[in-house]
Design a protein around this motif. Sequence first.
Motif, PDB file in Angstrom:
ATOM      1  N   ILE A 166       8.708 -15.770  -2.335  1.00 57.94           N
ATOM      2  CA  ILE A 166       7.317 -15.510  -1.988  1.00 57.94           C
ATOM      3  C   ILE A 166       6.948 -14.133  -2.515  1.00 57.94           C
ATOM      4  O   ILE A 166       7.664 -13.151  -2.267  1.00 57.94           O
ATOM      5  CB  ILE A 166       7.097 -15.559  -0.463  1.00 57.94           C
ATOM      6  N   ALA A 167       5.846 -14.038  -3.239  1.00 61.42           N
ATOM      7  CA  ALA A 167       5.316 -12.771  -3.725  1.00 61.42           C
ATOM      8  C   ALA A 167       4.000 -12.496  -2.998  1.00 61.42           C
ATOM      9  O   ALA A 167       3.118 -13.348  -2.976  1.00 61.42           O
ATOM     10  CB  ALA A 167       5.092 -12.822  -5.236  1.00 61.42           C
ATOM     11  N   ILE A 168       3.894 -11.327  -2.391  1.00 59.05           N
ATOM     12  CA  ILE A 168       2.736 -10.971  -1.573  1.00 59.05           C
ATOM     13  C   ILE A 168       2.058  -9.763  -2.202  1.00 59.05           C
ATOM     14  O   ILE A 168       2.675  -8.707  -2.365  1.00 59.05           O
ATOM     15  CB  ILE A 168       3.148 -10.674  -0.126  1.00 59.05           C
ATOM     16  N   ASP A 169       0.784  -9.911  -2.527  1.00 53.22           N
ATOM     17  CA  ASP A 169       0.057  -8.880  -3.283  1.00 53.22           C
ATOM     18  C   ASP A 169      -0.653  -7.896  -2.362  1.00 53.22           C
ATOM     19  O   ASP A 169      -0.880  -8.163  -1.181  1.00 53.22           O
ATOM     20  CB  ASP A 169      -0.949  -9.555  -4.209  1.00 53.22           C
ATOM     21  N   ASN A 170      -1.008  -6.746  -2.939  1.00 52.30           N
ATOM     22  CA  ASN A 170      -1.833  -5.713  -2.284  1.00 52.30           C
ATOM     23  C   ASN A 170      -1.164  -5.062  -1.081  1.00 52.30           C
ATOM     24  O   ASN A 170      -1.845  -4.553  -0.186  1.00 52.30           O
ATOM     25  CB  ASN A 170      -3.190  -6.280  -1.843  1.00 52.30           C
ATOM     26  N   VAL A 171       0.165  -5.010  -1.062  1.00 54.34           N
ATOM     27  CA  VAL A 171       0.851  -4.486   0.112  1.00 54.34           C
ATOM     28  C   VAL A 171       0.811  -2.962   0.203  1.00 54.34           C
ATOM     29  O   VAL A 171       1.148  -2.400   1.253  1.00 54.34           O
ATOM     30  CB  VAL A 171       2.307  -4.991   0.172  1.00 54.34           C
ATOM     31  N   LEU A 172       0.379  -2.282  -0.850  1.00 56.24           N
ATOM     32  CA  LEU A 172       0.161  -0.834  -0.782  1.00 56.24           C
ATOM     33  C   LEU A 172      -1.311  -0.488  -0.588  1.00 56.24           C
ATOM     34  O   LEU A 172      -1.632   0.640  -0.233  1.00 56.24           O
ATOM     35  CB  LEU A 172       0.722  -0.138  -2.028  1.00 56.24           C
ATOM     36  N   TRP A 173      -2.200  -1.441  -0.834  1.00 58.29           N
ATOM     37  CA  TRP A 173      -3.616  -1.357  -0.453  1.00 58.29           C
ATOM     38  C   TRP A 173      -4.274  -0.040  -0.868  1.00 58.29           C
ATOM     39  O   TRP A 173      -4.883   0.665  -0.066  1.00 58.29           O
ATOM     40  CB  TRP A 173      -3.742  -1.596   1.058  1.00 58.29           C
ATOM     41  N   SER A 174      -4.097   0.302  -2.133  1.00 56.45           N
ATOM     42  CA  SER A 174      -4.662   1.533  -2.709  1.00 56.45           C
ATOM     43  C   SER A 174      -4.230   2.790  -1.952  1.00 56.45           C
ATOM     44  O   SER A 174      -4.925   3.812  -1.983  1.00 56.45           O
ATOM     45  CB  SER A 174      -6.191   1.455  -2.738  1.00 56.45           C
ATOM     46  N   GLY A 175      -3.095   2.719  -1.291  1.00 56.56           N
ATOM     47  CA  GLY A 175      -2.583   3.857  -0.529  1.00 56.56           C
ATOM     48  C   GLY A 175      -3.076   3.936   0.899  1.00 56.56           C
ATOM     49  O   GLY A 175      -2.577   4.748   1.683  1.00 56.56           O
ATOM     50  N   ASP A 176      -4.033   3.096   1.276  1.00 55.44           N
ATOM     51  CA  ASP A 176      -4.618   3.191   2.617  1.00 55.44           C
ATOM     52  C   ASP A 176      -3.614   2.892   3.718  1.00 55.44           C
ATOM     53  O   ASP A 176      -3.749   3.400   4.843  1.00 55.44           O
ATOM     54  CB  ASP A 176      -5.809   2.238   2.753  1.00 55.44           C
ATOM     55  N   VAL A 177      -2.598   2.069   3.427  1.00 56.27           N
ATOM     56  CA  VAL A 177      -1.610   1.736   4.459  1.00 56.27           C
ATOM     57  C   VAL A 177      -0.856   2.970   4.953  1.00 56.27           C
ATOM     58  O   VAL A 177      -0.350   2.976   6.077  1.00 56.27           O
ATOM     59  CB  VAL A 177      -0.597   0.686   3.938  1.00 56.27           C
ATOM     60  N   ALA A 178      -0.785   4.005   4.142  1.00 60.09           N
ATOM     61  CA  ALA A 178      -0.056   5.213   4.511  1.00 60.09           C
ATOM     62  C   ALA A 178      -0.940   6.266   5.163  1.00 60.09           C
ATOM     63  O   ALA A 178      -0.446   7.334   5.540  1.00 60.09           O
ATOM     64  CB  ALA A 178       0.625   5.802   3.272  1.00 60.09           C
ATOM     65  N   ASN A 179      -2.225   5.969   5.306  1.00 59.63           N
ATOM     66  CA  ASN A 179      -3.172   6.923   5.888  1.00 59.63           C
ATOM     67  C   ASN A 179      -3.499   6.500   7.312  1.00 59.63           C
ATOM     68  O   ASN A 179      -4.244   5.542   7.525  1.00 59.63           O
ATOM     69  CB  ASN A 179      -4.445   6.970   5.042  1.00 59.63           C
ATOM     70  N   PRO A 180      -2.968   7.190   8.329  1.00 61.79           N
ATOM     71  CA  PRO A 180      -3.179   6.766   9.719  1.00 61.79           C
ATOM     72  C   PRO A 180      -4.630   6.845  10.171  1.00 61.79           C
ATOM     73  O   PRO A 180      -4.989   6.261  11.201  1.00 61.79           O
ATOM     74  CB  PRO A 180      -2.291   7.722  10.521  1.00 61.79           C
ATOM     75  N   GLN A 181      -5.464   7.532   9.434  1.00 61.30           N
ATOM     76  CA  GLN A 181      -6.876   7.628   9.805  1.00 61.30           C
ATOM     77  C   GLN A 181      -7.654   6.363   9.450  1.00 61.30           C
ATOM     78  O   GLN A 181      -8.771   6.160   9.926  1.00 61.30           O
ATOM     79  CB  GLN A 181      -7.520   8.837   9.129  1.00 61.30           C
ATOM     80  N   ILE A 182      -7.062   5.504   8.620  1.00 64.43           N
ATOM     81  CA  ILE A 182      -7.734   4.266   8.207  1.00 64.43           C
ATOM     82  C   ILE A 182      -7.234   3.139   9.097  1.00 64.43           C
ATOM     83  O   ILE A 182      -6.052   2.799   9.078  1.00 64.43           O
ATOM     84  CB  ILE A 182      -7.470   3.977   6.725  1.00 64.43           C
ATOM     85  N   GLN A 183      -8.144   2.560   9.869  1.00 62.84           N
ATOM     86  CA  GLN A 183      -7.756   1.576  10.880  1.00 62.84           C
ATOM     87  C   GLN A 183      -8.607   0.310  10.823  1.00 62.84           C
ATOM     88  O   GLN A 183      -8.738  -0.386  11.824  1.00 62.84           O
ATOM     89  CB  GLN A 183      -7.865   2.208  12.284  1.00 62.84           C
ATOM     90  N   ASP A 184      -9.163  -0.018   9.649  1.00 62.54           N
ATOM     91  CA  ASP A 184      -9.931  -1.252   9.550  1.00 62.54           C
ATOM     92  C   ASP A 184      -9.000  -2.457   9.650  1.00 62.54           C
ATOM     93  O   ASP A 184      -7.775  -2.346   9.522  1.00 62.54           O
ATOM     94  CB  ASP A 184     -10.719  -1.296   8.236  1.00 62.54           C
ATOM     95  N   GLU A 185      -9.593  -3.627   9.873  1.00 62.17           N
ATOM     96  CA  GLU A 185      -8.814  -4.829  10.165  1.00 62.17           C
ATOM     97  C   GLU A 185      -7.894  -5.223   9.020  1.00 62.17           C
ATOM     98  O   GLU A 185      -6.738  -5.589   9.235  1.00 62.17           O
ATOM     99  CB  GLU A 185      -9.762  -5.986  10.505  1.00 62.17           C
ATOM    100  N   SER A 186      -8.393  -5.142   7.795  1.00 65.84           N
ATOM    101  CA  SER A 186      -7.566  -5.540   6.650  1.00 65.84           C
ATOM    102  C   SER A 186      -6.359  -4.624   6.487  1.00 65.84           C
ATOM    103  O   SER A 186      -5.231  -5.086   6.250  1.00 65.84           O
ATOM    104  CB  SER A 186      -8.399  -5.538   5.368  1.00 65.84           C
ATOM    105  N   THR A 187      -6.594  -3.318   6.608  1.00 66.99           N
ATOM    106  CA  THR A 187      -5.491  -2.364   6.463  1.00 66.99           C
ATOM    107  C   THR A 187      -4.452  -2.561   7.553  1.00 66.99           C
ATOM    108  O   THR A 187      -3.240  -2.549   7.288  1.00 66.99           O
ATOM    109  CB  THR A 187      -6.031  -0.926   6.496  1.00 66.99           C
ATOM    110  N   GLN A 188      -4.900  -2.776   8.780  1.00 66.17           N
ATOM    111  CA  GLN A 188      -3.958  -3.010   9.865  1.00 66.17           C
ATOM    112  C   GLN A 188      -3.168  -4.301   9.653  1.00 66.17           C
ATOM    113  O   GLN A 188      -1.978  -4.373   9.982  1.00 66.17           O
ATOM    114  CB  GLN A 188      -4.701  -3.051  11.195  1.00 66.17           C
ATOM    115  N   ALA A 189      -3.828  -5.323   9.102  1.00 56.81           N
ATOM    116  CA  ALA A 189      -3.133  -6.583   8.841  1.00 56.81           C
ATOM    117  C   ALA A 189      -2.027  -6.400   7.807  1.00 56.81           C
ATOM    118  O   ALA A 189      -0.930  -6.961   7.942  1.00 56.81           O
ATOM    119  CB  ALA A 189      -4.130  -7.642   8.370  1.00 56.81           C
ATOM    120  N   ILE A 190      -2.299  -5.607   6.782  1.00 56.27           N
ATOM    121  CA  ILE A 190      -1.276  -5.364   5.758  1.00 56.27           C
ATOM    122  C   ILE A 190      -0.133  -4.544   6.334  1.00 56.27           C
ATOM    123  O   ILE A 190       1.046  -4.832   6.079  1.00 56.27           O
ATOM    124  CB  ILE A 190      -1.890  -4.696   4.521  1.00 56.27           C
ATOM    125  N   ARG A 191      -0.464  -3.528   7.113  1.00 56.91           N
ATOM    126  CA  ARG A 191       0.599  -2.771   7.778  1.00 56.91           C
ATOM    127  C   ARG A 191       1.462  -3.699   8.630  1.00 56.91           C
ATOM    128  O   ARG A 191       2.697  -3.591   8.654  1.00 56.91           O
ATOM    129  CB  ARG A 191       0.000  -1.683   8.667  1.00 56.91           C
TER     130      ARG A 191
END
Length: 221
Positions: A166-191
């Motif tokens: 299985i290959a899963i895309d966008n798992v780094l999400w333009s770096g937003d996954v590493a920024n704790p200030q970003i808490q939108d639904e999509s970013t949280q789902a990827i985290r």
Amino acid sequence: MSKQTIGLDSQLYNYLLSVSLREPEVLQKLRYETANHPRGNMQISPEQGQFMRLLIQLLGAKKTLEVGVFTGYSSLSVALTLPADGKVVACDVSEEYTAIAGKYWHLAGVADKIDLRIAPAIETLDHLLATGQAGTFDFAFIDADKENYDGYYERCLQLIRPGGLIAIDNVLWSGDVANPQIQDESTQAIRGINQKLRDDERVNLSLIPIGDGLTLALKRG
């Protein structure tokens, strides 16, 4: 040697493409058309498409899944690599976007390899499971709405065979996954899916910093 993955500025990225990219003309034409699309940033990068073609060859894949088609670059990449009797079951909800994909599938002569299902992907995957197709797929690519990534993953894990990928895309999400200030639904789902995969003993795992981040999960026997 380097103790961590190096970053790619534009100069180095262009060099990478110049010495490694072997992109069929039909894929290049599709990529150029999609670049002018209002949502063109949803397309995978050409080096990622080439990497996926290599994965298909290494797996000896014949039957594959795609969750999220858009204009068809990834499905076309896979279909071009599959044997004559290979098949891509492609899931999407947009007839508008996939119409572009269909044009290039026909142009490349691989339309007969691609089984497009226009419906919510969860429904399509559940139907595949209900019709006895668990364990019959070699490869799955997940690149759709992030909020449903966990549901897609769980179903794809049932559908692929032991030793399938299985290959899963966008798992780094333009770096937003590493920024704790970003808490939108999509970013949280990827985290959430990233954390889950790290601890999932059903698969062997590698997160590749290609494109927007690509996780490879190999199903254990």
